[in-house]
Design a protein around this motif. Sequence first.
Motif, PDB file in Angstrom:
ATOM      1  N   SER A  69       0.801  -1.237   0.002  1.00  0.00           N
ATOM      2  CA  SER A  69      -0.040  -0.065   0.004  1.00  0.00           C
ATOM      3  C   SER A  69       0.896   1.231   0.036  1.00  0.00           C
ATOM      4  O   SER A  69       0.526   2.307  -0.611  1.00  0.00           O
ATOM      5  CB  SER A  69      -0.857  -0.032   1.093  1.00  0.00           C
ATOM      6  OG  SER A  69      -1.956  -1.161   0.973  1.00  0.00           O
ATOM      7  N   ARG A  73       0.935   4.150  -2.918  1.00  0.00           N
ATOM      8  CA  ARG A  73       0.693   5.710  -2.420  1.00  0.00           C
ATOM      9  C   ARG A  73       1.809   6.431  -3.419  1.00  0.00           C
ATOM     10  O   ARG A  73       1.734   7.479  -3.901  1.00  0.00           O
ATOM     11  CB  ARG A  73       1.012   5.951  -1.139  1.00  0.00           C
ATOM     12  CG  ARG A  73      -0.271   5.770  -0.202  1.00  0.00           C
ATOM     13  CD  ARG A  73      -1.540   5.162  -0.759  1.00  0.00           C
ATOM     14  NE  ARG A  73      -2.461   4.895   0.097  1.00  0.00           N
ATOM     15  CZ  ARG A  73      -3.299   3.598   0.339  1.00  0.00           C
ATOM     16  NH1 ARG A  73      -2.761   2.589  -0.465  1.00  0.00           N
ATOM     17  NH2 ARG A  73      -4.301   3.519   0.902  1.00  0.00           N
ATOM     18  N   VAL A  97      -3.313   9.813  -0.325  1.00  0.00           N
ATOM     19  CA  VAL A  97      -4.171   9.117  -0.695  1.00  0.00           C
ATOM     20  C   VAL A  97      -5.274   8.800   0.351  1.00  0.00           C
ATOM     21  O   VAL A  97      -4.743   8.318   1.480  1.00  0.00           O
ATOM     22  CB  VAL A  97      -3.933   7.806  -1.423  1.00  0.00           C
ATOM     23  CG1 VAL A  97      -4.883   6.797  -1.762  1.00  0.00           C
ATOM     24  CG2 VAL A  97      -3.048   8.082  -2.376  1.00  0.00           C
ATOM     25  N   ARG A  99      -9.435   7.232   1.638  1.00  0.00           N
ATOM     26  CA  ARG A  99     -10.395   6.247   1.237  1.00  0.00           C
ATOM     27  C   ARG A  99     -11.635   6.672   1.518  1.00  0.00           C
ATOM     28  O   ARG A  99     -11.963   7.145   2.674  1.00  0.00           O
ATOM     29  CB  ARG A  99     -10.154   4.802   1.709  1.00  0.00           C
ATOM     30  CG  ARG A  99      -8.802   4.347   1.073  1.00  0.00           C
ATOM     31  CD  ARG A  99      -8.646   2.800   1.268  1.00  0.00           C
ATOM     32  NE  ARG A  99      -7.852   2.231   0.631  1.00  0.00           N
ATOM     33  CZ  ARG A  99      -7.926   1.661  -0.429  1.00  0.00           C
ATOM     34  NH1 ARG A  99      -8.835   1.604  -1.282  1.00  0.00           N
ATOM     35  NH2 ARG A  99      -6.851   0.917  -1.179  1.00  0.00           N
ATOM     36  N   PRO A 105     -10.560   4.608  -3.140  1.00  0.00           N
ATOM     37  CA  PRO A 105      -9.255   5.700  -2.803  1.00  0.00           C
ATOM     38  C   PRO A 105      -9.763   6.953  -3.698  1.00  0.00           C
ATOM     39  O   PRO A 105     -10.134   7.043  -4.802  1.00  0.00           O
ATOM     40  CB  PRO A 105      -7.979   5.006  -3.640  1.00  0.00           C
ATOM     41  CG  PRO A 105      -8.582   4.136  -4.632  1.00  0.00           C
ATOM     42  CD  PRO A 105      -9.959   3.415  -4.037  1.00  0.00           C
TER      43      PRO A 105
END
Length: 154
Positions: A69, A73, A97, A99, A105
């Motif tokens: 993750s 990003r 970023v 969510r 996202p």
Amino acid sequence: MSTFPTSAPTPGPDDSFGGRAFAPRDDGTVAGVGIDVVEIDRLSAMLERTPALLDRLLTPSERSLSAASRAARVAAKEAVGKALGAPGDFSWQDVTVERTQVRRPYLRLRGATLRAAEEQGVLHLHLSLSHDGEVATAIVIAERGPAVAGGGAS
């Protein structure tokens, strides 16, 4: 023939395929597209060798994410820069970023990156993230608002 606004007005060179064509827009709605890929293990090794990079590349809410993750990003931040034409005073900390409640996202901009988007009339940034195996990827589409009288973006 479809009346879909971006459908090709005439059949292409191979009429046998059928279906509906989705021709590129030529009305200035799309300000830019950016894509980037990051090798997950390579980024992790860089962060291990140079721990200060974690604070430089990622915002506080992004730092505790999984390696995949975090790589996604970083790819998203690069893709934003590409979609906006690489603003000269781009800062990694100007892009994060987040969510939605259903985990979709989206991007939040500030500083020079936000100014670059606003100067180009960008009203929407579409984001897609993915990671598989050793690679994380992101694509960003910068979209302007509908054209208004006088040719500018709203």
